[in-house]
Design a protein around this motif. Structure first.
Motif, PDB file in Angstrom:
ATOM      1  N   GLY A 190      62.401  39.167  10.095  1.00 55.38           N
ATOM      2  CA  GLY A 190      62.645  40.240  11.046  1.00 55.38           C
ATOM      3  C   GLY A 190      61.746  40.178  12.272  1.00 55.38           C
ATOM      4  N   LEU A 191      62.250  40.760  13.356  1.00 58.33           N
ATOM      5  CA  LEU A 191      61.531  40.813  14.633  1.00 58.33           C
ATOM      6  C   LEU A 191      60.707  42.092  14.694  1.00 58.33           C
ATOM      7  N   ALA A 192      59.403  41.938  14.942  1.00 58.80           N
ATOM      8  CA  ALA A 192      58.542  43.116  15.083  1.00 58.80           C
ATOM      9  C   ALA A 192      58.535  43.618  16.525  1.00 58.80           C
ATOM     10  N   TYR A 193      58.253  42.725  17.470  1.00 61.02           N
ATOM     11  CA  TYR A 193      58.172  43.118  18.877  1.00 61.02           C
ATOM     12  C   TYR A 193      58.593  41.972  19.780  1.00 61.02           C
ATOM     13  N   GLU A 194      59.217  42.328  20.887  1.00 61.20           N
ATOM     14  CA  GLU A 194      59.384  41.396  22.008  1.00 61.20           C
ATOM     15  C   GLU A 194      58.300  41.709  23.031  1.00 61.20           C
ATOM     16  N   GLU A 195      57.806  40.678  23.691  1.00 62.73           N
ATOM     17  CA  GLU A 195      56.726  40.878  24.657  1.00 62.73           C
ATOM     18  C   GLU A 195      56.934  39.975  25.862  1.00 62.73           C
ATOM     19  N   GLU A 196      56.916  40.558  27.036  1.00 64.00           N
ATOM     20  CA  GLU A 196      57.016  39.771  28.266  1.00 64.00           C
ATOM     21  C   GLU A 196      55.673  39.083  28.520  1.00 64.00           C
ATOM     22  N   LEU A 197      55.732  37.785  28.820  1.00 63.97           N
ATOM     23  CA  LEU A 197      54.532  36.985  29.062  1.00 63.97           C
ATOM     24  C   LEU A 197      54.402  36.692  30.554  1.00 63.97           C
ATOM     25  N   TYR A 198      53.254  37.023  31.100  1.00 63.14           N
ATOM     26  CA  TYR A 198      53.001  36.846  32.532  1.00 63.14           C
ATOM     27  C   TYR A 198      51.798  35.937  32.760  1.00 63.14           C
ATOM     28  N   VAL A 199      51.684  35.439  33.985  1.00 63.44           N
ATOM     29  CA  VAL A 199      50.414  34.983  34.527  1.00 63.44           C
ATOM     30  C   VAL A 199      49.914  36.118  35.405  1.00 63.44           C
ATOM     31  N   ALA A 200      48.691  36.583  35.151  1.00 58.19           N
ATOM     32  CA  ALA A 200      48.145  37.703  35.914  1.00 58.19           C
ATOM     33  C   ALA A 200      46.792  37.307  36.498  1.00 58.19           C
ATOM     34  N   PHE A 201      46.416  37.977  37.577  1.00 55.75           N
ATOM     35  CA  PHE A 201      45.263  37.539  38.369  1.00 55.75           C
ATOM     36  C   PHE A 201      44.140  38.573  38.366  1.00 55.75           C
ATOM     37  N   SER A 202      42.922  38.075  38.574  1.00 60.57           N
ATOM     38  CA  SER A 202      41.698  38.846  38.406  1.00 60.57           C
ATOM     39  C   SER A 202      41.561  39.991  39.400  1.00 60.57           C
ATOM     40  N   PRO A 203      41.264  41.199  38.893  1.00 63.81           N
ATOM     41  CA  PRO A 203      41.007  42.316  39.801  1.00 63.81           C
ATOM     42  C   PRO A 203      39.727  42.127  40.613  1.00 63.81           C
ATOM     43  N   ALA A 204      38.885  41.161  40.201  1.00 60.99           N
ATOM     44  CA  ALA A 204      37.627  40.911  40.916  1.00 60.99           C
ATOM     45  C   ALA A 204      37.789  39.894  42.048  1.00 60.99           C
ATOM     46  N   LYS A 205      38.972  39.296  42.176  1.00 56.12           N
ATOM     47  CA  LYS A 205      39.215  38.317  43.239  1.00 56.12           C
ATOM     48  C   LYS A 205      39.933  38.988  44.408  1.00 56.12           C
ATOM     49  N   PRO A 206      39.420  38.850  45.631  1.00 53.85           N
ATOM     50  CA  PRO A 206      40.046  39.532  46.773  1.00 53.85           C
ATOM     51  C   PRO A 206      41.462  39.057  47.088  1.00 53.85           C
ATOM     52  N   ASN A 207      41.799  37.825  46.679  1.00 49.88           N
ATOM     53  CA  ASN A 207      43.139  37.308  46.982  1.00 49.88           C
ATOM     54  C   ASN A 207      44.107  37.437  45.807  1.00 49.88           C
ATOM     55  N   ALA A 208      43.759  38.255  44.796  1.00 51.25           N
ATOM     56  CA  ALA A 208      44.583  38.339  43.589  1.00 51.25           C
ATOM     57  C   ALA A 208      45.990  38.841  43.892  1.00 51.25           C
ATOM     58  N   HIS A 209      46.089  39.839  44.749  1.00 47.36           N
ATOM     59  CA  HIS A 209      47.410  40.391  45.077  1.00 47.36           C
ATOM     60  C   HIS A 209      48.280  39.329  45.745  1.00 47.36           C
ATOM     61  N   GLU A 210      47.681  38.561  46.650  1.00 46.19           N
ATOM     62  CA  GLU A 210      48.435  37.500  47.328  1.00 46.19           C
ATOM     63  C   GLU A 210      48.836  36.400  46.348  1.00 46.19           C
ATOM     64  N   LEU A 211      47.980  36.076  45.402  1.00 45.69           N
ATOM     65  CA  LEU A 211      48.333  35.057  44.407  1.00 45.69           C
ATOM     66  C   LEU A 211      49.510  35.515  43.558  1.00 45.69           C
ATOM     67  N   ALA A 212      49.522  36.798  43.183  1.00 42.66           N
ATOM     68  CA  ALA A 212      50.646  37.324  42.399  1.00 42.66           C
ATOM     69  C   ALA A 212      51.945  37.250  43.203  1.00 42.66           C
ATOM     70  N   LYS A 213      51.871  37.577  44.491  1.00 41.54           N
ATOM     71  CA  LYS A 213      53.061  37.490  45.342  1.00 41.54           C
ATOM     72  C   LYS A 213      53.493  36.038  45.517  1.00 41.54           C
ATOM     73  N   ALA A 214      52.527  35.127  45.659  1.00 45.19           N
ATOM     74  CA  ALA A 214      52.854  33.705  45.805  1.00 45.19           C
ATOM     75  C   ALA A 214      53.538  33.177  44.551  1.00 45.19           C
ATOM     76  N   LEU A 215      53.066  33.602  43.383  1.00 40.08           N
ATOM     77  CA  LEU A 215      53.689  33.169  42.129  1.00 40.08           C
ATOM     78  C   LEU A 215      55.127  33.686  42.050  1.00 40.08           C
ATOM     79  N   SER A 216      55.352  34.932  42.467  1.00 40.40           N
ATOM     80  CA  SER A 216      56.716  35.482  42.470  1.00 40.40           C
ATOM     81  C   SER A 216      57.630  34.667  43.370  1.00 40.40           C
ATOM     82  N   ARG A 217      57.148  34.355  44.574  1.00 43.86           N
ATOM     83  CA  ARG A 217      57.966  33.564  45.517  1.00 43.86           C
ATOM     84  C   ARG A 217      58.242  32.174  44.955  1.00 43.86           C
TER      85      ARG A 217
END
Length: 246
Positions: free
Chosen positions: A196-223
């Motif tokens: 039986g299946l217990a859980y489905e889970e979406e798997l991401y690559v996520a970026f550090s809140p301590a890096k100033p360019n993290a938001h841009e890296l997330a957008k670049a990965l999406s593109r």
């Protein structure tokens, strides 16, 4: 899958992004392997299309989360918003994990919800979220050795399988592709029974809140992922791992 043929000098000038994860093949495999993992290859190629080179390092999962949170590395592979809510995420996951329960072939127990777990002794890996299973069942029962056996350290999945074979546990929790891949590497078909299946889970690559360019890296990965999909390259990566494309 062949990487795009950038000029050697141009490629060397690209900024390097360091991504980390524990080994969880076929999603994240050994960094020096011919096939370093589905998520690793998708992230590497998507970010390359956006002008970045990716280094990938393997380490224990808790350390990976801590070091990315503290800005030691740029990003982590295979997390989700529930586990790292403060990280910067791309618009969509890279894959969908299926955290399931498995028994020996002669056991007819089935997972029908959390209450059904009280009937068995379950084997799990320490500090894995298993989607929501950790918060909802493992953590509340961590000290109940009649219900749970929690293993830590290296080579944990083979040890869990051995405990199942010895009937010291009744079932183990594992991600379906990870368990199948473990047996494929030994030229075997997974002999365990799906319960039986217990859980489905979406798997991401996520970026550090301590890096100033993290938001841009997330957008670049999406593109970059959009471009990979348009070119049919995500399907090609999955074929390399014997995984069907959905």
């Amino acid at each position: 899958v062949a990487l795009p043929a950038w000029g050697e000098t141009a490629a060397q000038d690209r900024p390097v992004i360091t991504l980390v994860a524990d080994e969880w093949c076929p999603y994240n495999c050994a960094p020096d392997a011919e096939h370093p993992g589905i998520l690793v290859e998708i992230a590497r190629q998507a970010l390359l299309l956006e002008g970045y080179r990716v280094d990938y390092l393997s380490m224990p999962w808790r350390r990976a989360i801590r070091d990315v949170r503290n800005g030691v590395f740029h990003g982590i592979i295979g997390t989700g918003p529930a586990e790292t809510p403060d990280f910067h995420f791309p618009e969509e996951p890279l894959a969908l994990a299926h955290h399931s329960l498995f028994t020996l072939a002669d056991n007819d127990w089935r997972y029908t919800g959390l209450a059904s777990l009280s009937e068995i002794r379950l084997g799990v890996i320490q500090e894995y979220s298993y989607g929501g299973l950790y918060n909802e069942y493992i953590a509340p029962n961590e000290d109940n050795t009649a219900r749970l056996m929690v293993l830590s350290g290296n080579e944990v999945l083979p040890r869990l399988i051995r405990l199942l074979e010895l009937k010291r546990i009744d079932a183990l929790a594992a991600e379906e592709k990870v368990l199948d891949y473990h047996y494929e590497q030994k030229d075997r078909v997974n002999p365990l029974r799906y319960a039986g299946l217990a859980y489905e889970e979406e798997l991401y690559v996520a970026f550090s809140p301590a890096k100033p360019n993290a938001h841009e890296l997330a957008k670049a990965l999406s593109r970059g992922m959009g471009k990979l999909r348009d070119q049919g390259m995500i399907a090609e990566i999955l074929v390399d791992y014997g995984v069907l494309y959905h």
